[in-house]
Design a protein around this motif. Sequence first.
Motif: not given
Length: 90
Positions: A18-23, A33-41, A67-78
């Motif tokens: 499984i390739v997540a190119t460009g992420i 951990g936030v990146h992993v949780l977000y991608i799994i979600t 994207t960095a912004d999306i992951v940052a927002n997800y971090r705040q949501e978590v």
Amino acid sequence: MLNTWLERGLKLDMKTTIVATGITQQANNFDYGVHVLYIITKMIEAEKNGKLLEYLEKGGLPVEWGTADIVANYRQEVRDLFISLVESDT
């Protein structure tokens, strides 16, 4: 665990990677951990919508998932969810 889920649930041959190119990769020592949780979600949501196999057959996961912004927002949501759960127990 992810490979087992994909093999059993989607009947995929896990000789494929499984390739997540460009992420976006984490730019610090604490967001892994936030990146992993977000991608799994996102993968679970895609599976529920019948899109995960399509993404995997095309050779990768959507770039916009990481994207960095999306992951940052997800971090705040978590963080907010965790705080609300802790406060509801007190």
